[in-house]
Design a protein around this motif. Structure first.
Motif, PDB file in Angstrom:
ATOM      1  N   LEU A 101      -2.412   5.577  -6.024  1.00 52.18           N
ATOM      2  CA  LEU A 101      -2.412   5.980  -4.561  1.00 52.18           C
ATOM      3  C   LEU A 101      -1.181   4.910  -3.697  1.00 52.18           C
ATOM      4  O   LEU A 101      -2.104   3.430  -3.708  1.00 52.18           O
ATOM      5  N   GLY A 102      -0.853   4.976  -3.041  1.00 53.06           N
ATOM      6  CA  GLY A 102       0.343   3.775  -3.007  1.00 53.06           C
ATOM      7  C   GLY A 102       0.001   3.671  -1.591  1.00 53.06           C
ATOM      8  O   GLY A 102      -0.546   3.855  -0.728  1.00 53.06           O
ATOM      9  N   VAL A 103       0.630   2.244  -1.227  1.00 55.64           N
ATOM     10  CA  VAL A 103       0.288   1.118  -0.103  1.00 55.64           C
ATOM     11  C   VAL A 103       1.225   2.104   0.713  1.00 55.64           C
ATOM     12  O   VAL A 103       2.119   2.592   0.879  1.00 55.64           O
ATOM     13  N   PHE A 104       0.337   2.141   2.209  1.00 52.50           N
ATOM     14  CA  PHE A 104       0.668   2.789   3.131  1.00 52.50           C
ATOM     15  C   PHE A 104       1.806   1.760   4.061  1.00 52.50           C
ATOM     16  O   PHE A 104       1.803   1.050   3.685  1.00 52.50           O
ATOM     17  N   LYS A 105       3.451   2.828   3.858  1.00 51.92           N
ATOM     18  CA  LYS A 105       3.539   1.581   4.649  1.00 51.92           C
ATOM     19  C   LYS A 105       5.214   2.486   5.492  1.00 51.92           C
ATOM     20  O   LYS A 105       5.081   3.023   6.425  1.00 51.92           O
ATOM     21  N   ASP A 106       5.912   1.530   6.502  1.00 54.69           N
ATOM     22  CA  ASP A 106       6.814   2.109   7.824  1.00 54.69           C
ATOM     23  C   ASP A 106       8.323   1.888   7.142  1.00 54.69           C
ATOM     24  O   ASP A 106       8.206  -0.091   6.446  1.00 54.69           O
ATOM     25  N   GLU A 107       8.988   2.825   7.266  1.00 49.18           N
ATOM     26  CA  GLU A 107      10.492   1.871   7.124  1.00 49.18           C
ATOM     27  C   GLU A 107      11.256   1.297   7.986  1.00 49.18           C
ATOM     28  O   GLU A 107      11.620   0.452   7.421  1.00 49.18           O
ATOM     29  N   GLY A 108      10.283   1.002   8.855  1.00 53.24           N
ATOM     30  CA  GLY A 108      10.399  -0.951   9.639  1.00 53.24           C
ATOM     31  C   GLY A 108      10.133  -1.820  10.137  1.00 53.24           C
ATOM     32  O   GLY A 108      10.480  -2.911  10.542  1.00 53.24           O
ATOM     33  N   ASP A 109       9.144  -1.782   9.079  1.00 52.95           N
ATOM     34  CA  ASP A 109       8.155  -2.933   8.362  1.00 52.95           C
ATOM     35  C   ASP A 109       7.793  -3.047   9.733  1.00 52.95           C
ATOM     36  O   ASP A 109       7.652  -4.466  10.265  1.00 52.95           O
ATOM     37  N   ARG A 110       7.207  -2.552  10.633  1.00 55.01           N
ATOM     38  CA  ARG A 110       6.706  -1.897  12.705  1.00 55.01           C
ATOM     39  C   ARG A 110       4.337  -2.000  11.767  1.00 55.01           C
ATOM     40  O   ARG A 110       4.353  -1.793  13.232  1.00 55.01           O
ATOM     41  N   LEU A 111       4.697  -2.429  11.040  1.00 55.46           N
ATOM     42  CA  LEU A 111       2.657  -2.424  11.258  1.00 55.46           C
ATOM     43  C   LEU A 111       2.130  -3.944  10.855  1.00 55.46           C
ATOM     44  O   LEU A 111       3.493  -4.622  10.272  1.00 55.46           O
ATOM     45  N   ALA A 112       1.184  -3.739  11.232  1.00 52.25           N
ATOM     46  CA  ALA A 112       0.931  -5.485  11.343  1.00 52.25           C
ATOM     47  C   ALA A 112      -1.022  -5.337  10.647  1.00 52.25           C
ATOM     48  O   ALA A 112      -1.020  -3.947  11.128  1.00 52.25           O
ATOM     49  N   ASN A 113      -1.479  -6.465   9.977  1.00 51.72           N
ATOM     50  CA  ASN A 113      -2.482  -6.626   9.263  1.00 51.72           C
ATOM     51  C   ASN A 113      -3.370  -7.570  10.722  1.00 51.72           C
ATOM     52  O   ASN A 113      -2.924  -8.475  10.840  1.00 51.72           O
ATOM     53  N   PHE A 114      -4.201  -8.000  10.283  1.00 54.47           N
ATOM     54  CA  PHE A 114      -5.401  -9.094  10.666  1.00 54.47           C
ATOM     55  C   PHE A 114      -5.178  -9.954   9.500  1.00 54.47           C
ATOM     56  O   PHE A 114      -6.513  -9.163   8.543  1.00 54.47           O
ATOM     57  N   VAL A 115      -5.347 -11.027  10.119  1.00 52.92           N
ATOM     58  CA  VAL A 115      -5.126 -11.751   8.760  1.00 52.92           C
ATOM     59  C   VAL A 115      -6.191 -13.382   8.764  1.00 52.92           C
ATOM     60  O   VAL A 115      -5.681 -13.679  10.319  1.00 52.92           O
ATOM     61  N   PRO A 116      -7.164 -13.276   9.157  1.00 53.40           N
ATOM     62  CA  PRO A 116      -7.823 -14.392   9.704  1.00 53.40           C
ATOM     63  C   PRO A 116      -7.397 -15.727   8.738  1.00 53.40           C
ATOM     64  O   PRO A 116      -6.243 -15.446   7.608  1.00 53.40           O
ATOM     65  N   GLY A 117      -7.240 -16.899  10.166  1.00 52.69           N
ATOM     66  CA  GLY A 117      -7.170 -18.054   9.468  1.00 52.69           C
ATOM     67  C   GLY A 117      -5.356 -18.555  10.032  1.00 52.69           C
ATOM     68  O   GLY A 117      -4.753 -19.019  10.224  1.00 52.69           O
ATOM     69  N   SER A 118      -4.554 -16.786  10.463  1.00 54.07           N
ATOM     70  CA  SER A 118      -3.360 -16.824  10.749  1.00 54.07           C
ATOM     71  C   SER A 118      -3.478 -17.793  12.457  1.00 54.07           C
ATOM     72  O   SER A 118      -4.384 -17.254  13.137  1.00 54.07           O
ATOM     73  N   PRO A 119      -2.598 -18.296  13.120  1.00 50.31           N
ATOM     74  CA  PRO A 119      -2.031 -18.818  14.111  1.00 50.31           C
ATOM     75  C   PRO A 119      -2.465 -17.512  15.001  1.00 50.31           C
ATOM     76  O   PRO A 119      -2.912 -17.887  16.466  1.00 50.31           O
ATOM     77  N   THR A 120      -1.990 -16.074  15.014  1.00 50.31           N
ATOM     78  CA  THR A 120      -2.218 -14.855  15.949  1.00 50.31           C
ATOM     79  C   THR A 120      -2.929 -14.187  15.426  1.00 50.31           C
ATOM     80  O   THR A 120      -3.379 -13.090  15.900  1.00 50.31           O
ATOM     81  N   GLY A 121      -3.001 -14.242  14.586  1.00 57.53           N
ATOM     82  CA  GLY A 121      -4.283 -13.272  13.689  1.00 57.53           C
ATOM     83  C   GLY A 121      -3.293 -12.049  13.488  1.00 57.53           C
ATOM     84  O   GLY A 121      -4.104 -11.584  12.561  1.00 57.53           O
ATOM     85  N   LEU A 122      -2.843 -11.308  14.147  1.00 59.86           N
ATOM     86  CA  LEU A 122      -1.864 -10.189  13.550  1.00 59.86           C
ATOM     87  C   LEU A 122      -0.709 -10.646  13.250  1.00 59.86           C
ATOM     88  O   LEU A 122      -0.504 -11.559  13.495  1.00 59.86           O
TER      89      LEU A 122
END
Length: 171
Positions: free
Chosen positions: A106-127
């Motif tokens: 089951l493939g990864v959910f994608k957007d053709e324009g890479d307009r999706l974001a995810n919360f990444v702990p430890g990143s400066p902005t979170g999203l």
């Protein structure tokens, strides 16, 4: 106010059956692409709420006010495929065994324009937006979906009127 969603899917399937002696072998596969294109501009003009006439005259917005920001168009998709192999083995005129295996991706959910974001702990902005360094996909793919199956059919009387069936598998 514009709002819409168009869903579509493409599927390609093929199977091969080979019968030889007491065995009936089946092999096959499929590819599926699920697509959802949407625009959700429900609050495109914004909704301004005030708690009182005094707040209105002062230009003091209530916390329930909303103003749409950014692009709301999403062209999302996922690519999925599956493969299988199985055998129906007629051991005796009254007993048939069925066994096989299926693999699903089951493939990864994608957007053709890479307009999706995810919360990444430890990143400066979170999203973090997909496609930026450190986030090539929305989430990690799962490539270990192997499902073995086993079943049987037993003709109790030998006349085909009463058959006991059982099966077990990982799905």
């Amino acid at each position: 106010v514009p709002r819409g969603r168009v869903s579509s899917a493409y599927q390609f399937v093929d199977n091969l059956t080979l019968s030889t002696g007491p065995h009936t072998f089946k092999f096959g596969g499929e590819f599926r692409r699920a697509i959802v294109n949407s625009v959700n501009d429900v609050n495109a003009r914004g909704r301004l709420n005030f708690n009182s006439l005094a707040d209105f005259l002062a230009g003091s917005l209530a916390p329930s006010s909303t103003i749409l920001r950014g692009a709301t168009r999403r062209d999302t998709f996922t690519n999925n495929f599956g493969l299988f192999a199985q055998d129906d083995w007629k051991i005796t005129p009254r007993l048939t065994l069925n066994y096989g295996v299926r693999y699903e991706y089951l493939g990864v959910f994608k957007d053709e324009g890479d307009r999706l974001a995810n919360f990444v702990p430890g990143s400066p902005t979170g999203l973090v937006q997909v496609g930026t360094p450190g986030l090539s996909d929305l989430y990690d793919s799962d490539r270990n979906n192997i499902g073995p199956r086993f079943g049987f059919a037993y003709d109790v009387t030998g006349k085909g009127r009463t058959v006991v069936r059982g099966a077990y598998g990982f799905y």
